[in-house]
Design a protein around this motif. Structure first.
Motif, PDB file in Angstrom:
ATOM      1  N   ALA A 164     -26.741  22.746  66.330  1.00 21.20           N
ATOM      2  CA  ALA A 164     -25.842  23.869  66.604  1.00 21.20           C
ATOM      3  C   ALA A 164     -24.974  24.170  65.391  1.00 21.20           C
ATOM      4  O   ALA A 164     -24.704  25.336  65.067  1.00 21.20           O
ATOM      5  N   ASN A 165     -24.516  23.127  64.708  1.00 20.31           N
ATOM      6  CA  ASN A 165     -23.659  23.325  63.535  1.00 20.31           C
ATOM      7  C   ASN A 165     -24.444  23.882  62.353  1.00 20.31           C
ATOM      8  O   ASN A 165     -23.865  24.487  61.451  1.00 20.31           O
TER       9      ASN A 165
ATOM     10  N   PRO B 173     -24.387  28.373  61.752  1.00 14.23           N
ATOM     11  CA  PRO B 173     -23.474  29.165  60.923  1.00 14.23           C
ATOM     12  C   PRO B 173     -23.609  28.868  59.430  1.00 14.23           C
ATOM     13  O   PRO B 173     -23.388  29.759  58.606  1.00 14.23           O
TER      14      PRO B 173
ATOM     15  N   GLU C 292     -26.417  30.963  58.271  1.00 10.71           N
ATOM     16  CA  GLU C 292     -26.017  32.374  58.231  1.00 10.71           C
ATOM     17  C   GLU C 292     -25.186  32.672  56.979  1.00 10.71           C
ATOM     18  O   GLU C 292     -25.379  33.700  56.319  1.00 10.71           O
ATOM     19  N   TYR C 293     -24.257  31.784  56.670  1.00 11.35           N
ATOM     20  CA  TYR C 293     -23.462  31.915  55.441  1.00 11.35           C
ATOM     21  C   TYR C 293     -24.391  31.944  54.237  1.00 11.35           C
ATOM     22  O   TYR C 293     -24.222  32.769  53.321  1.00 11.35           O
TER      23      TYR C 293
ATOM     24  N   SER D  64     -19.315  25.340  61.421  1.00 12.14           N
ATOM     25  CA  SER D  64     -18.706  25.921  62.616  1.00 12.14           C
ATOM     26  C   SER D  64     -17.206  26.123  62.425  1.00 12.14           C
ATOM     27  O   SER D  64     -16.476  25.206  62.059  1.00 12.14           O
TER      28      SER D  64
ATOM     29  N   GLU E 168     -17.023  29.599  66.715  1.00 13.12           N
ATOM     30  CA  GLU E 168     -18.343  28.973  66.559  1.00 13.12           C
ATOM     31  C   GLU E 168     -18.356  27.522  67.027  1.00 13.12           C
ATOM     32  O   GLU E 168     -19.417  26.992  67.367  1.00 13.12           O
ATOM     33  N   ILE E 169     -17.184  26.874  67.059  1.00 14.61           N
ATOM     34  CA  ILE E 169     -17.192  25.477  67.502  1.00 14.61           C
ATOM     35  C   ILE E 169     -17.553  25.370  68.983  1.00 14.61           C
ATOM     36  O   ILE E 169     -17.999  24.313  69.442  1.00 14.61           O
ATOM     37  N   HIS E 170     -17.406  26.466  69.724  1.00 15.25           N
ATOM     38  CA  HIS E 170     -17.770  26.408  71.141  1.00 15.25           C
ATOM     39  C   HIS E 170     -19.281  26.290  71.332  1.00 15.25           C
ATOM     40  O   HIS E 170     -19.736  25.822  72.382  1.00 15.25           O
ATOM     41  N   ARG E 171     -20.049  26.715  70.322  1.00 15.01           N
ATOM     42  CA  ARG E 171     -21.496  26.488  70.378  1.00 15.01           C
ATOM     43  C   ARG E 171     -21.779  24.984  70.368  1.00 15.01           C
ATOM     44  O   ARG E 171     -22.647  24.498  71.104  1.00 15.01           O
TER      45      ARG E 171
END
Length: 344
Positions: free
Chosen positions: A117-118, A121, A124-125, A306, A310-313
């Protein structure tokens, strides 16, 4: 005392208290407390020592499951001795190397992480950095502020653009693989250096496997996604940096130690190479570092992972793993000790 008819496993949150507040919305706390017996107000950032909170000591002695995140203390043999019922650790973040010790594996504790999950992002960056690098966005933005007058930008940027550019990915980690996946819709030629990936697996990924020096020599963009282990320290060193073409961009979202920063700086100061650095060595560059002011360097404070919502992912992934544990199912994303020597 808990109700003897309550069959939910006991759990303890172990992380920095401020992290717990950010991870768990009311709805997510409700889901957690529906799955396990835990006091969500009790968040342990210390699990051993003479000053240990008696409430933490009691919860640790009863815990079958630890839910960890950033700021979790090491699970030493001393901690495990005080946690005789502990069977599993679910980490609501990426690497577990900071707190899961050899004693955990010797005990047979199962471990899961939200590394997958982490990774999203960060990838994506990286994709944004690759696309902006090809369009020379950083340099042209600085030049635009300087010129402030009519100018032939097409002529100045005649060598820019992303069509048929070569991108070199260093490390087929979770993040590296996700970057490769995100690059597929674009017209890039993608190289990969990873000594643990076979030619067949590279073909399945749709990349060309090459040695590191060749990747650096051919890549218009080189993006680093290898783990921080002794073998990867300064893997991008003087020879690799000298091999990179003029105008190439180096991206690092992994760890600063993978790049020899002393060797990199002259290339950046001269303007021969560009860089997008979300991590450095040391992590906070000294105040006098030229990295802060160079127009060809995008320096960010380790924010690719995250952040914010995003940390909720990661929370949701961790709660999914907790639910699987409660149901007696194997973890979807387990951590295997044998792989830790060449993973983050």
């Amino acid at each position: 005392m808990h109700d003897a008819t309550d069959n939910r496993p006991a759990a303890l949150l172990s992380m920095s208290p401020d992290i717990a507040e950010r991870l768990f919305t009311p709805a997510r706390l409700a889901r957690l407390t529906g799955l396990v017996r835990t006091d969500p107000r009790l968040v342990a950032d210390t699990l051993a020592g003479p000053g240990l909170d008696p409430a933490v000591a009691s919860a640790l002695a009863d815990a079958e499951l630890l839910l960890t995140c950033w700021g979790a203390p090491p699970l030493t043999a001393e901690v495990l001795a005080a946690a005789p019922r502990l069977r599993a650790v679910v980490h609501a973040a990426g690497s577990v190397k900071h707190h899961v010790t050899e004693a955990c594996w010797e005990r047979g504790i199962t471990v899961a992480s939200a590394a997958g999950a982490n990774a999203l992002p960060v990838a994506e960056y990286t994709l944004a950095a690759i696309l902006f690098a090809g369009k020379r966005v950083l340099g042209s933005a600085h030049r635009y502020r300087e010129v402030r007058a009519p100018h032939d930008w097409h002529q100045e940027l005649s060598r820019a653009g992303n069509y048929r550019r070569t991108v070199g990915i260093v490390g087929a980690s979770r993040i590296g693989r996700r970057v490769i996946e995100l690059l597929r819709p674009f017209d890039f030629d993608v190289l990969l250096y990873d000594p643990y990936v076979s030619a067949e697996e590279a073909a399945a990924l749709g990349v060309e496997p090459v040695p590191l020096d060749e990747l650096c020599a051919r890549g218009h963009v080189v993006s680093v996604h290898a783990p921080q282990v002794p073998a990867t320290r300064h893997m991008i060193g003087a020879a690799q940096l000298a091999a990179m073409p003029d105008g190439a961009t180096l991206i690092n979202t992994s760890r600063g130690s993978l790049i020899d920063e002393d060797a990199l700086l002259p290339h950046l100061v001269a303007g021969r190479l560009d860089a997008v650095l979300d991590v450095t060595d040391p992590e906070l560059p000294p105040p006098a570092s030229p990295l802060y002011d160079l127009p060809n360097v995008l320096l960010t404070p380790h924010v690719a992972g995250s952040l914010g919502g995003e940390i909720h992912r990661m929370t949701d992934h961790a709660l999914d793993e907790v639910e699987r544990y409660v149901k007696g199912l194997p973890f979807e994303d387990p951590v295997h000790p044998a792989s830790l020597g060449h993973s983050a």
